[in-house]
Design a protein around this motif. Structure first.
Motif, PDB file in Angstrom:
ATOM      1  N   TYR A 145       0.830  -1.205   0.000  1.00  0.00           N
ATOM      2  CA  TYR A 145       0.000   0.000   0.000  1.00  0.00           C
ATOM      3  C   TYR A 145       0.866   1.257   0.000  1.00  0.00           C
ATOM      4  CZ  TYR A 145      -3.071   3.709   1.610  1.00  0.00           C
ATOM      5  OH  TYR A 145      -3.747   4.905   1.723  1.00  0.00           O
ATOM      6  N   LEU A 146       1.943   1.255   0.777  1.00  0.00           N
ATOM      7  CA  LEU A 146       2.826   2.416   0.821  1.00  0.00           C
ATOM      8  C   LEU A 146       3.421   2.710  -0.552  1.00  0.00           C
ATOM      9  CD1 LEU A 146       4.702   1.737   4.193  1.00  0.00           C
ATOM     10  CD2 LEU A 146       3.043   3.560   3.751  1.00  0.00           C
ATOM     11  N   LEU A 147       3.765   1.663  -1.280  1.00  0.00           N
ATOM     12  CA  LEU A 147       4.309   1.852  -2.633  1.00  0.00           C
ATOM     13  C   LEU A 147       3.316   2.564  -3.540  1.00  0.00           C
ATOM     14  CD1 LEU A 147       6.225  -1.388  -3.707  1.00  0.00           C
ATOM     15  CD2 LEU A 147       7.157   0.902  -3.371  1.00  0.00           C
ATOM     16  N   LYS A 148       2.054   2.219  -3.409  1.00  0.00           N
ATOM     17  CA  LYS A 148       1.026   2.819  -4.261  1.00  0.00           C
ATOM     18  C   LYS A 148       0.615   4.203  -3.767  1.00  0.00           C
ATOM     19  CE  LYS A 148      -0.966  -1.689  -5.493  1.00  0.00           C
ATOM     20  NZ  LYS A 148      -2.171  -2.563  -5.388  1.00  0.00           N
ATOM     21  N   PHE A 149       0.545   4.368  -2.451  1.00  0.00           N
ATOM     22  CA  PHE A 149       0.024   5.602  -1.866  1.00  0.00           C
ATOM     23  C   PHE A 149       1.026   6.755  -1.926  1.00  0.00           C
ATOM     24  CE2 PHE A 149      -0.480   8.232   2.032  1.00  0.00           C
ATOM     25  CZ  PHE A 149      -1.682   8.842   1.703  1.00  0.00           C
ATOM     26  N   LEU A 150       2.307   6.453  -1.724  1.00  0.00           N
ATOM     27  CA  LEU A 150       3.335   7.490  -1.664  1.00  0.00           C
ATOM     28  C   LEU A 150       4.044   7.618  -3.002  1.00  0.00           C
ATOM     29  CD1 LEU A 150       4.838   6.463   1.792  1.00  0.00           C
ATOM     30  CD2 LEU A 150       3.319   8.410   1.361  1.00  0.00           C
ATOM     31  N   ASP A 151       3.894   8.750  -3.642  1.00  0.00           N
ATOM     32  CA  ASP A 151       4.525   8.967  -4.949  1.00  0.00           C
ATOM     33  C   ASP A 151       6.039   8.852  -4.869  1.00  0.00           C
ATOM     34  OD1 ASP A 151       2.063   9.405  -6.099  1.00  0.00           O
ATOM     35  OD2 ASP A 151       2.144  11.584  -5.848  1.00  0.00           O
ATOM     36  N   ARG A 152       6.619   9.274  -3.742  1.00  0.00           N
ATOM     37  CA  ARG A 152       8.073   9.304  -3.606  1.00  0.00           C
ATOM     38  C   ARG A 152       8.664   7.935  -3.329  1.00  0.00           C
ATOM     39  NH1 ARG A 152       9.149  12.683   1.820  1.00  0.00           N
ATOM     40  NH2 ARG A 152      11.305  12.210   1.343  1.00  0.00           N
ATOM     41  N   CYS A 153       7.849   6.977  -2.891  1.00  0.00           N
ATOM     42  CA  CYS A 153       8.345   5.695  -2.381  1.00  0.00           C
ATOM     43  C   CYS A 153       8.660   4.716  -3.505  1.00  0.00           C
ATOM     44  CB  CYS A 153       7.321   5.088  -1.430  1.00  0.00           C
ATOM     45  SG  CYS A 153       7.912   3.622  -0.571  1.00  0.00           S
ATOM     46  N   ILE A 154       9.904   4.215  -3.515  1.00  0.00           N
ATOM     47  CA  ILE A 154      10.287   3.218  -4.515  1.00  0.00           C
ATOM     48  C   ILE A 154      10.639   1.871  -3.882  1.00  0.00           C
ATOM     49  CG2 ILE A 154      11.122   4.984  -6.122  1.00  0.00           C
ATOM     50  CD1 ILE A 154      13.979   4.217  -5.319  1.00  0.00           C
ATOM     51  N   GLY A 155      10.747   1.838  -2.560  1.00  0.00           N
ATOM     52  CA  GLY A 155      11.060   0.586  -1.886  1.00  0.00           C
ATOM     53  C   GLY A 155      10.650   0.638  -0.425  1.00  0.00           C
ATOM     54  N   VAL A 156      10.301  -0.540   0.131  1.00  0.00           N
ATOM     55  CA  VAL A 156       9.852  -0.608   1.524  1.00  0.00           C
ATOM     56  C   VAL A 156      10.616  -1.723   2.240  1.00  0.00           C
ATOM     57  CG1 VAL A 156       7.901  -0.901   3.090  1.00  0.00           C
ATOM     58  CG2 VAL A 156       7.549   0.137   0.838  1.00  0.00           C
ATOM     59  N   TYR A 157      11.201  -1.382   3.379  1.00  0.00           N
ATOM     60  CA  TYR A 157      11.891  -2.352   4.224  1.00  0.00           C
ATOM     61  C   TYR A 157      11.038  -2.642   5.460  1.00  0.00           C
ATOM     62  CZ  TYR A 157      16.293  -2.265   1.641  1.00  0.00           C
ATOM     63  OH  TYR A 157      17.269  -2.421   0.675  1.00  0.00           O
ATOM     64  N   LEU A 158      11.273  -3.817   6.028  1.00  0.00           N
ATOM     65  CA  LEU A 158      10.530  -4.244   7.217  1.00  0.00           C
ATOM     66  C   LEU A 158      11.512  -4.733   8.270  1.00  0.00           C
ATOM     67  CD1 LEU A 158       7.974  -5.180   8.810  1.00  0.00           C
ATOM     68  CD2 LEU A 158       8.132  -7.337   7.531  1.00  0.00           C
ATOM     69  N   THR A 159      11.306  -4.307   9.501  1.00  0.00           N
ATOM     70  CA  THR A 159      12.091  -4.828  10.611  1.00  0.00           C
ATOM     71  C   THR A 159      11.166  -5.107  11.787  1.00  0.00           C
ATOM     72  OG1 THR A 159      14.006  -4.457  12.037  1.00  0.00           O
ATOM     73  CG2 THR A 159      12.625  -2.546  11.589  1.00  0.00           C
ATOM     74  N   GLU A 160      11.555  -6.082  12.593  1.00  0.00           N
ATOM     75  CA  GLU A 160      10.787  -6.433  13.777  1.00  0.00           C
ATOM     76  C   GLU A 160      11.612  -6.136  15.020  1.00  0.00           C
ATOM     77  OE1 GLU A 160       9.420 -10.420  13.724  1.00  0.00           O
ATOM     78  OE2 GLU A 160       8.185 -10.170  11.941  1.00  0.00           O
ATOM     79  N   ASN A 161      10.983  -5.535  15.986  1.00  0.00           N
ATOM     80  CA  ASN A 161      11.609  -5.266  17.273  1.00  0.00           C
ATOM     81  C   ASN A 161      10.721  -5.884  18.343  1.00  0.00           C
ATOM     82  OD1 ASN A 161      13.225  -4.256  19.295  1.00  0.00           O
ATOM     83  ND2 ASN A 161      12.272  -2.236  19.275  1.00  0.00           N
ATOM     84  N   ILE A 162      10.800  -7.194  18.415  1.00  0.00           N
ATOM     85  CA  ILE A 162       9.864  -7.954  19.235  1.00  0.00           C
ATOM     86  C   ILE A 162      10.609  -8.677  20.348  1.00  0.00           C
ATOM     87  CG2 ILE A 162       8.174  -9.835  19.250  1.00  0.00           C
ATOM     88  CD1 ILE A 162       7.557  -9.102  16.339  1.00  0.00           C
ATOM     89  N   LYS A 163      10.188  -8.461  21.568  1.00  0.00           N
ATOM     90  CA  LYS A 163      10.819  -9.065  22.722  1.00  0.00           C
ATOM     91  C   LYS A 163      10.777 -10.589  22.619  1.00  0.00           C
ATOM     92  CE  LYS A 163      10.811  -8.731  27.777  1.00  0.00           C
ATOM     93  NZ  LYS A 163      10.109  -8.170  28.951  1.00  0.00           N
ATOM     94  N   LYS A 164      11.894 -11.215  22.924  1.00  0.00           N
ATOM     95  CA  LYS A 164      12.062 -12.672  22.876  1.00  0.00           C
ATOM     96  C   LYS A 164      11.974 -13.218  21.452  1.00  0.00           C
ATOM     97  CE  LYS A 164      10.235 -13.392  27.542  1.00  0.00           C
ATOM     98  NZ  LYS A 164       9.208 -14.064  28.368  1.00  0.00           N
ATOM     99  N   ASP A 165      11.947 -12.341  20.486  1.00  0.00           N
ATOM    100  CA  ASP A 165      11.886 -12.782  19.094  1.00  0.00           C
ATOM    101  C   ASP A 165      12.474 -11.652  18.253  1.00  0.00           C
ATOM    102  OD1 ASP A 165       9.231 -13.855  16.827  1.00  0.00           O
ATOM    103  OD2 ASP A 165      11.387 -14.143  16.777  1.00  0.00           O
ATOM    104  N   THR A 166      13.710 -11.289  18.561  1.00  0.00           N
ATOM    105  CA  THR A 166      14.272 -10.072  18.014  1.00  0.00           C
ATOM    106  C   THR A 166      14.781 -10.201  16.586  1.00  0.00           C
ATOM    107  OG1 THR A 166      16.403 -10.619  19.018  1.00  0.00           O
ATOM    108  CG2 THR A 166      14.923  -9.186  20.275  1.00  0.00           C
TER     109      THR A 166
END
Length: 381
Positions: free
Chosen positions: A138-159
């Motif tokens: 959705y971010l790729l489609k919604f944001l004209d400036r966006c050409i790539g999206v990264y994902l990170t998790e900051n989850i306790k006991k599953d970092t």
């Protein structure tokens, strides 16, 4: 979907309009964890319940199931709000800012940072996992400036970010059962590009106001620039511009974004961090902004020990900045043989000692700037 009926005690908190329900109220919760619909005699809504995070119960401003339509609406709403406040930043595709800031934008446990034309999604609750890929697309489609999206998790006991092979993951969803840890069946990554174009070497250069910074996308949330401090860096520039050629001590300096601001305003900066890697990146950021690294100091040193050394040498600074992590291993005290001993720094336990040491280094008309990112820590403490 099942609707959980909340206790009178929780209802009283909800009536106050509070979005974060105190942690000790979790004992009154009778439902499962996740995004759960609730109701009481007078109220109804949705709450994110996750016992692994500091804010165990966070209320969403919606009266129905969390779905992509709600998420899209909140992202759009967050964008429009920022566009009304900082239009010159939104329109400049080289700039960096926080697009979504968790509960404050109606999406608890989720943040979206923009670094030039890349977005970084960060989640701190595992219950967002079913939505992250859809949000990225959705971010790729919604944001004209966006050409790539990264994902990170900051989850306790599953970092670490675990990506099972597609067939294993589909089997997990279909059978709703826990799989045994397969050999060579998953990849462990701190973060990864999940939509659009991957940045070359997972790094880019992005701007924040008048300054440029190296951004690294393959190191989880440690991109090299924490955007929740954006306004504070801009405020620092305003504070320093009236007095040139001062001295600036930047502790827990990380990649020295505050140092870049101070040095650009003519201050001699001393950046202290125990990580050699962070100091190397600090020098890269200085050079990126045409600042002579030889004219400034980058000291690999435990911050508590550095403050004590400066105190013993009667060193004074016009500005001292403290931006400690919530938890860190530092040398706080000496043992019975007067040798430095490592201990765990926490905001609640050691912040006052940190401030005391730093305050002694500030000139009479100088500034001591302190930050805390611990929500439960109050100024009077």
């Amino acid at each position: 979907a099942n609707v959980v009926r909340v206790s009178k005690r929780i209802e009283e908190v909800l009536k106050q309009g509070r979005r974060r329900i105190p942690k000790d109220y979790i004992q009154d919760w009778r439902g499962a964890e996740g995004f759960i619909d609730f109701q009481s005699d007078q109220l109804a809504g949705t709450v994110l319940v996750d016992k692994s995070v500091a804010s165990t119960m966070q209320v969403l401003p919606t009266n129905g199931n969390l779905n992509m339509e709600y998420i899209k609406h909140k992202i759009s709403q967050a964008f429009n709000y920022r566009e009304s406040k900082i239009p010159h930043i939104i329109s400049d595709s080289t700039q960096s800012f926080r697009l979504v800031n968790g509960l404050f934008d109606g999406l608890p446990g989720l943040s979206v940072d923009m670094y030039a034309n890349y977005a970084m999604i960060q989640i701190n609750s595992r219950y967002w996992r079913d939505y992250t890929r859809k949000i990225a697309n959705y971010l790729l489609k919604f944001l004209d400036r966006c050409i790539g999206v990264y994902l990170t998790e900051n989850i306790k006991k599953d970092t670490v970010f675990r990506q099972y092979l597609e067939e294993e993951y589909e089997a997990y969803k279909k059978n709703n059962m826990h799989l045994k840890k397969p050999k060579r069946k998953f990849k462990i990554k701190k973060s990864e590009c999940v939509a659009g174009k991957k940045a070359e070497n997972n790094t880019i250069i992005a701007r924040e106001g008048d300054y440029k910074y190296h951004i690294q996308f393959d190191n989880g949330s440690g991109t090299g620039l924490y955007l929740d401090q954006r306004e504070n860096r801009l405020n620092l520039k305003e504070l320093l511009k009236n007095k040139k050629n001062g001295s600036f001590l930047n502790t827990f300096s990380y990649t020295s974004s505050f140092g870049v601001v101070a040095a650009s305003e003519g201050y001699h900066t001393v950046n202290v961090d125990e990580s050699e890697n962070c100091l190397a990146k600090s020098k890269q950021n200085y050079k990126l902004n045409n600042l002579d690294t030889n004219a400034h100091k980058f000291w690999k040193k435990d911050v508590f020990q550095a403050l004590k050394v400066f105190g013993q040498d009667r060193k004074k600074f016009d500005v001292v900045l403290l931006d400690p992590p919530t938890v860190s291993r530092v040398t706080i005290k000496n043992n019975e043989n007067y040798k430095p001993v490592k201990d765990t720094f926490t905001t609640k336990k050691n912040y006052s000692e940190l401030v005391r040491l730093a305050a002694d280094l500030v000139v009479p008309d100088g500034y001591l700037i302190t930050f805390s990112n611990t929500l439960s820590f109050k100024p009077y403490e």
